[in-house]
Write a protein that holds these residues in place. Sequence first.
Motif, PDB file in Angstrom:
ATOM      1  N   PRO A 101     -40.876  59.494  26.696  1.00  0.00           N
ATOM      2  CA  PRO A 101     -40.234  58.450  25.893  1.00  0.00           C
ATOM      3  C   PRO A 101     -39.475  59.048  24.713  1.00  0.00           C
ATOM      4  O   PRO A 101     -39.943  59.983  24.059  1.00  0.00           O
ATOM      5  CB  PRO A 101     -41.418  57.597  25.399  1.00  0.00           C
ATOM      6  N   ASP A 102     -38.307  58.518  24.448  1.00  0.00           N
ATOM      7  CA  ASP A 102     -37.533  58.940  23.289  1.00  0.00           C
ATOM      8  C   ASP A 102     -37.922  58.055  22.107  1.00  0.00           C
ATOM      9  O   ASP A 102     -37.416  56.954  21.934  1.00  0.00           O
ATOM     10  CB  ASP A 102     -36.028  58.821  23.562  1.00  0.00           C
ATOM     11  N   GLY A 103     -38.861  58.561  21.323  1.00  0.00           N
ATOM     12  CA  GLY A 103     -39.285  57.816  20.142  1.00  0.00           C
ATOM     13  C   GLY A 103     -40.790  57.846  19.966  1.00  0.00           C
ATOM     14  O   GLY A 103     -41.533  58.431  20.757  1.00  0.00           O
ATOM     15  N   PHE A 104     -41.215  57.207  18.910  1.00  0.00           N
ATOM     16  CA  PHE A 104     -42.619  57.146  18.523  1.00  0.00           C
ATOM     17  C   PHE A 104     -43.321  56.044  19.303  1.00  0.00           C
ATOM     18  O   PHE A 104     -42.773  54.968  19.531  1.00  0.00           O
ATOM     19  CB  PHE A 104     -42.699  56.847  17.022  1.00  0.00           C
ATOM     20  N   TYR A 105     -44.568  56.310  19.722  1.00  0.00           N
ATOM     21  CA  TYR A 105     -45.385  55.263  20.323  1.00  0.00           C
ATOM     22  C   TYR A 105     -46.854  55.524  20.016  1.00  0.00           C
ATOM     23  O   TYR A 105     -47.215  56.576  19.482  1.00  0.00           O
ATOM     24  CB  TYR A 105     -45.135  55.134  21.835  1.00  0.00           C
ATOM     25  N   LEU A 106     -47.688  54.566  20.327  1.00  0.00           N
ATOM     26  CA  LEU A 106     -49.117  54.620  20.040  1.00  0.00           C
ATOM     27  C   LEU A 106     -49.923  54.477  21.326  1.00  0.00           C
ATOM     28  O   LEU A 106     -49.512  53.784  22.254  1.00  0.00           O
ATOM     29  CB  LEU A 106     -49.527  53.497  19.078  1.00  0.00           C
ATOM     30  N   VAL A 107     -51.079  55.133  21.329  1.00  0.00           N
ATOM     31  CA  VAL A 107     -52.053  54.950  22.405  1.00  0.00           C
ATOM     32  C   VAL A 107     -53.289  54.288  21.799  1.00  0.00           C
ATOM     33  O   VAL A 107     -54.001  54.895  20.994  1.00  0.00           O
ATOM     34  CB  VAL A 107     -52.424  56.281  23.070  1.00  0.00           C
ATOM     35  N   ALA A 108     -53.514  53.042  22.164  1.00  0.00           N
ATOM     36  CA  ALA A 108     -54.684  52.307  21.714  1.00  0.00           C
ATOM     37  C   ALA A 108     -55.842  52.555  22.679  1.00  0.00           C
ATOM     38  O   ALA A 108     -55.645  53.035  23.800  1.00  0.00           O
ATOM     39  CB  ALA A 108     -54.377  50.816  21.628  1.00  0.00           C
ATOM     40  N   ASP A 109     -57.050  52.239  22.239  1.00  0.00           N
ATOM     41  CA  ASP A 109     -58.235  52.372  23.074  1.00  0.00           C
ATOM     42  C   ASP A 109     -58.456  51.060  23.814  1.00  0.00           C
ATOM     43  O   ASP A 109     -58.502  49.989  23.201  1.00  0.00           O
ATOM     44  CB  ASP A 109     -59.450  52.703  22.205  1.00  0.00           C
ATOM     45  N   THR A 110     -58.611  51.126  25.133  1.00  0.00           N
ATOM     46  CA  THR A 110     -58.785  49.906  25.924  1.00  0.00           C
ATOM     47  C   THR A 110     -60.017  49.104  25.499  1.00  0.00           C
ATOM     48  O   THR A 110     -60.057  47.887  25.691  1.00  0.00           O
ATOM     49  CB  THR A 110     -58.902  50.244  27.420  1.00  0.00           C
ATOM     50  N   GLU A 111     -61.026  49.778  24.941  1.00  0.00           N
ATOM     51  CA  GLU A 111     -62.253  49.088  24.559  1.00  0.00           C
ATOM     52  C   GLU A 111     -62.151  48.410  23.193  1.00  0.00           C
ATOM     53  O   GLU A 111     -62.989  47.575  22.853  1.00  0.00           O
ATOM     54  CB  GLU A 111     -63.424  50.076  24.561  1.00  0.00           C
ATOM     55  N   ARG A 112     -61.147  48.771  22.414  1.00  0.00           N
ATOM     56  CA  ARG A 112     -60.948  48.183  21.076  1.00  0.00           C
ATOM     57  C   ARG A 112     -59.463  48.252  20.724  1.00  0.00           C
ATOM     58  O   ARG A 112     -59.064  48.972  19.801  1.00  0.00           O
ATOM     59  CB  ARG A 112     -61.798  48.912  20.039  1.00  0.00           C
ATOM     60  N   PRO A 113     -58.652  47.498  21.449  1.00  0.00           N
ATOM     61  CA  PRO A 113     -57.202  47.678  21.363  1.00  0.00           C
ATOM     62  C   PRO A 113     -56.576  47.273  20.032  1.00  0.00           C
ATOM     63  O   PRO A 113     -55.583  47.868  19.627  1.00  0.00           O
ATOM     64  CB  PRO A 113     -56.659  46.819  22.508  1.00  0.00           C
ATOM     65  N   GLN A 114     -57.102  46.228  19.380  1.00  0.00           N
ATOM     66  CA  GLN A 114     -56.615  45.801  18.070  1.00  0.00           C
ATOM     67  C   GLN A 114     -55.084  45.718  18.033  1.00  0.00           C
ATOM     68  O   GLN A 114     -54.414  46.445  17.291  1.00  0.00           O
ATOM     69  CB  GLN A 114     -57.123  46.759  16.977  1.00  0.00           C
ATOM     70  N   PRO A 115     -54.493  44.798  18.792  1.00  0.00           N
ATOM     71  CA  PRO A 115     -53.027  44.758  18.891  1.00  0.00           C
ATOM     72  C   PRO A 115     -52.313  44.550  17.557  1.00  0.00           C
ATOM     73  O   PRO A 115     -51.232  45.117  17.346  1.00  0.00           O
ATOM     74  CB  PRO A 115     -52.757  43.602  19.860  1.00  0.00           C
ATOM     75  N   GLU A 116     -52.874  43.759  16.650  1.00  0.00           N
ATOM     76  CA  GLU A 116     -52.207  43.548  15.364  1.00  0.00           C
ATOM     77  C   GLU A 116     -52.223  44.817  14.513  1.00  0.00           C
ATOM     78  O   GLU A 116     -51.276  45.092  13.765  1.00  0.00           O
ATOM     79  CB  GLU A 116     -52.856  42.384  14.620  1.00  0.00           C
ATOM     80  N   PHE A 117     -53.276  45.580  14.619  1.00  0.00           N
ATOM     81  CA  PHE A 117     -53.383  46.878  13.948  1.00  0.00           C
ATOM     82  C   PHE A 117     -52.297  47.822  14.468  1.00  0.00           C
ATOM     83  O   PHE A 117     -51.565  48.446  13.686  1.00  0.00           O
ATOM     84  CB  PHE A 117     -54.779  47.432  14.218  1.00  0.00           C
ATOM     85  N   GLN A 118     -52.164  47.918  15.787  1.00  0.00           N
ATOM     86  CA  GLN A 118     -51.150  48.792  16.375  1.00  0.00           C
ATOM     87  C   GLN A 118     -49.743  48.329  15.974  1.00  0.00           C
ATOM     88  O   GLN A 118     -48.872  49.150  15.648  1.00  0.00           O
ATOM     89  CB  GLN A 118     -51.276  48.810  17.904  1.00  0.00           C
ATOM     90  N   LYS A 119     -49.539  47.032  15.984  1.00  0.00           N
ATOM     91  CA  LYS A 119     -48.230  46.466  15.615  1.00  0.00           C
ATOM     92  C   LYS A 119     -47.875  46.809  14.176  1.00  0.00           C
ATOM     93  O   LYS A 119     -46.719  47.167  13.873  1.00  0.00           O
ATOM     94  CB  LYS A 119     -48.262  44.949  15.819  1.00  0.00           C
ATOM     95  N   ALA A 120     -48.853  46.740  13.286  1.00  0.00           N
ATOM     96  CA  ALA A 120     -48.599  47.039  11.876  1.00  0.00           C
ATOM     97  C   ALA A 120     -48.245  48.510  11.677  1.00  0.00           C
ATOM     98  O   ALA A 120     -47.386  48.854  10.851  1.00  0.00           O
ATOM     99  CB  ALA A 120     -49.823  46.671  11.039  1.00  0.00           C
ATOM    100  N   ILE A 121     -48.901  49.387  12.424  1.00  0.00           N
ATOM    101  CA  ILE A 121     -48.587  50.818  12.323  1.00  0.00           C
ATOM    102  C   ILE A 121     -47.156  51.071  12.776  1.00  0.00           C
ATOM    103  O   ILE A 121     -46.373  51.750  12.087  1.00  0.00           O
ATOM    104  CB  ILE A 121     -49.572  51.655  13.159  1.00  0.00           C
ATOM    105  N   ASN A 122     -46.779  50.520  13.925  1.00  0.00           N
ATOM    106  CA  ASN A 122     -45.419  50.723  14.415  1.00  0.00           C
ATOM    107  C   ASN A 122     -44.379  50.140  13.465  1.00  0.00           C
ATOM    108  O   ASN A 122     -43.290  50.705  13.314  1.00  0.00           O
ATOM    109  CB  ASN A 122     -45.264  50.124  15.812  1.00  0.00           C
ATOM    110  N   ALA A 123     -44.701  49.036  12.828  1.00  0.00           N
ATOM    111  CA  ALA A 123     -43.763  48.451  11.863  1.00  0.00           C
ATOM    112  C   ALA A 123     -43.526  49.399  10.687  1.00  0.00           C
ATOM    113  O   ALA A 123     -42.393  49.545  10.208  1.00  0.00           O
ATOM    114  CB  ALA A 123     -44.285  47.105  11.368  1.00  0.00           C
ATOM    115  N   LYS A 124     -44.578  50.048  10.231  1.00  0.00           N
ATOM    116  CA  LYS A 124     -44.436  51.015   9.139  1.00  0.00           C
ATOM    117  C   LYS A 124     -43.651  52.236   9.603  1.00  0.00           C
ATOM    118  O   LYS A 124     -42.752  52.717   8.889  1.00  0.00           O
ATOM    119  CB  LYS A 124     -45.822  51.431   8.643  1.00  0.00           C
TER     120      LYS A 124
END
Length: 303
Positions: free
Chosen positions: A199-222
């Motif tokens: 992938p061309d760009g930054f991305y995140l790998v969340a844990d399937t057992e504790r995905p916390q989508p709003e947490f991941q979204k906030a990190i990517n926004a920053k």
Amino acid sequence: MSNTIYPIGTPGEPWGPEHKQQWLEAQKIHRSYQDEVVTKIQALSAQFEIIEYGLLAYQQDYPLFALKHKNWQAGRPIALVTGGVHGYETSGIHGALAFAAELTPEHSQAFNILVVPCVSPWGYETINRWNPDAIDPNRSFYEGSPAPEAQLLLDFIAPFSSDVLVHIDLHETTDTDNSEFRPALAAREGTTNNNWNIPDGFYLVADTERPQPEFQKAINAKVATVTHIAEADINNQLIGVPISGHGVIEYAGRKLGLCMGLTLAPYVTTTEVYPDSPRSTPENCVAAQVAAVVGALDFVRAL
């Protein structure tokens, strides 16, 4: 897409000890852990207690360091930052160090800050994903680990583990994943290599057992304030995995022995920076790692 045949071993047959030795003998030192990492760790002694939590005895000795912020208070939740689990992923190490150097009072007063900047110093020096035994530390975070990089960190973190609220593990996805590391893995295992789309760009790998989508979204926004977020490919995937959100995929952290499974922290993520993008610079990649940590801590602090 498959790569050409790897120069070590016989296609379709797993490596034996002689192949791993052949691989090891081909590795060379390209940069200095002492000069480029340890000196920066030592420069943080005014703000952090520097803890030597282990020693890797390879061709030379590599001391392992953690940074424990001096404003540590009992009962406060821990924010853990790890870098350099894959030593070749440069911005992970220097991003962890830059975060420590730029740490603000708002974060050091909300969390007990613990930073482990370079889990795999031999990998840093030789620009490698594996350790000298041809073992990937980031598939080895389980008790009785064959990778001392992983076991020493597991032992060090154990007394703190129940208090870790947030853990950010800093990584990169590079073009050498396809040119070297995935072909080497297939050769070692005696399997067929199928490269993934980088992938061309930054991305995140969340844990399937504790995905916390709003947490991941906030990190990517920053992070988006300093660099671009990777877009999904035509299959709506990143590195062959379906996306769960913009710039987010999920792996089973503990099942796969990943560093993000090191603790049971409810807020956990693995960052992935793409340093080979024509839109990136080394400085920009480090800034993206720092932004990811800051975005994570800001989100959790605001809960």
